[in-house]
Design a protein around this motif. Sequence first.
Motif, PDB file in Angstrom:
ATOM      1  N   GLY A  28       0.889  -1.291   0.157  1.00 64.26           N
ATOM      2  CA  GLY A  28      -0.266  -0.088  -0.243  1.00 64.26           C
ATOM      3  C   GLY A  28       0.936   1.263   0.020  1.00 64.26           C
ATOM      4  N   GLY A  82       0.531  -0.528   6.490  1.00 66.64           N
ATOM      5  CA  GLY A  82      -0.547   0.069   7.423  1.00 66.64           C
ATOM      6  C   GLY A  82      -2.056  -0.317   7.111  1.00 66.64           C
ATOM      7  N   ASP A  84      -6.206   0.281   6.415  1.00 65.75           N
ATOM      8  CA  ASP A  84      -7.606   0.806   5.930  1.00 65.75           C
ATOM      9  C   ASP A  84      -8.012   1.405   7.108  1.00 65.75           C
ATOM     10  OD1 ASP A  84      -7.085   0.383   3.476  1.00 65.75           O
ATOM     11  OD2 ASP A  84      -7.783  -1.629   4.050  1.00 65.75           O
ATOM     12  N   GLY A  98      -5.708  -5.026  -1.629  1.00 70.49           N
ATOM     13  CA  GLY A  98      -5.247  -6.799  -1.974  1.00 70.49           C
ATOM     14  C   GLY A  98      -5.083  -7.522  -1.600  1.00 70.49           C
ATOM     15  N   GLU A 103      -0.447 -10.045   4.321  1.00 69.98           N
ATOM     16  CA  GLU A 103      -0.295  -9.478   5.141  1.00 69.98           C
ATOM     17  C   GLU A 103      -0.364  -9.512   6.458  1.00 69.98           C
ATOM     18  OE1 GLU A 103      -1.035  -5.297   2.685  1.00 69.98           O
ATOM     19  OE2 GLU A 103      -3.006  -5.872   3.377  1.00 69.98           O
TER      20      GLU A 103
END
Length: 228
Positions: A28, A82, A84, A98, A103
């Motif tokens: 990201g 990171g 969201d 995605g 991750e």
Amino acid sequence: MADDLKRAAASKALELVQDGMLVGLGTGSTARFFTEGLGQMVAGGLKVRGVPTSRATAELAASLGIPIVTELIGQIDLAVDGADEVDPALNLIKGLGGALFREKLVAAAAKRFVVVVDESKMVEQLGRGVLPVEVLPFLWRLTAERLTALGVSLVLRGGEETPYVTDNGNVILDLTVEGGVKDPDAFGIEIKKVLGVVEHGLFVDMTDTVIIAGADGPRAIGRTSAAP
Ligand code: 5RP
């Protein structure tokens, strides 16, 4: 402005890197600043290896001269990524980029998982935006129906003509949870029980530190008191 904040959070996380570390590299735009900074440190003589969470990050790391590890024995020293959304308990929604499955694997393998965000990502309750869920492409519509039975609405990322395909060869369903995610742990377990689901973007009780960049500079919160 957002880029400045993302860069500031990533720079603060770079202070945690020490010589010899195995470092999880997120995916990201915010994580990218971290990887780029790490590349500069490597160019300056730092000896680290990186575990990338996506092909894009692997390519970036390789282009910066960061040695890459994709098979792991033992633990990652530090993973930086990171998010969201981040809630007050430091639970996360991830996956708009995605890469949520890799991750999560990297975060779970890390001794310390550090999340870097600008302050716009902080929420009172998860579910303000979509909740990404990676599912097997085979019979994905049936998986979508089963997920809808949990009371969510959803869309196939990219649409049926040109679905987004993850690095793992799967597709992503972006869930909208009316009223938000009230119990992230329980909801994650419910989603994971659905046949066809590979992984979801709820990261519950995984975060050690969140570095939040705002107008007053970056600040760290979390269960690990070590700097920053
Ligand atoms: C990718 C992710 C990203 O970490 C998340 O989408 C945040 O990205 P950005 O820093 O670009 O806002 O989960 O799968």
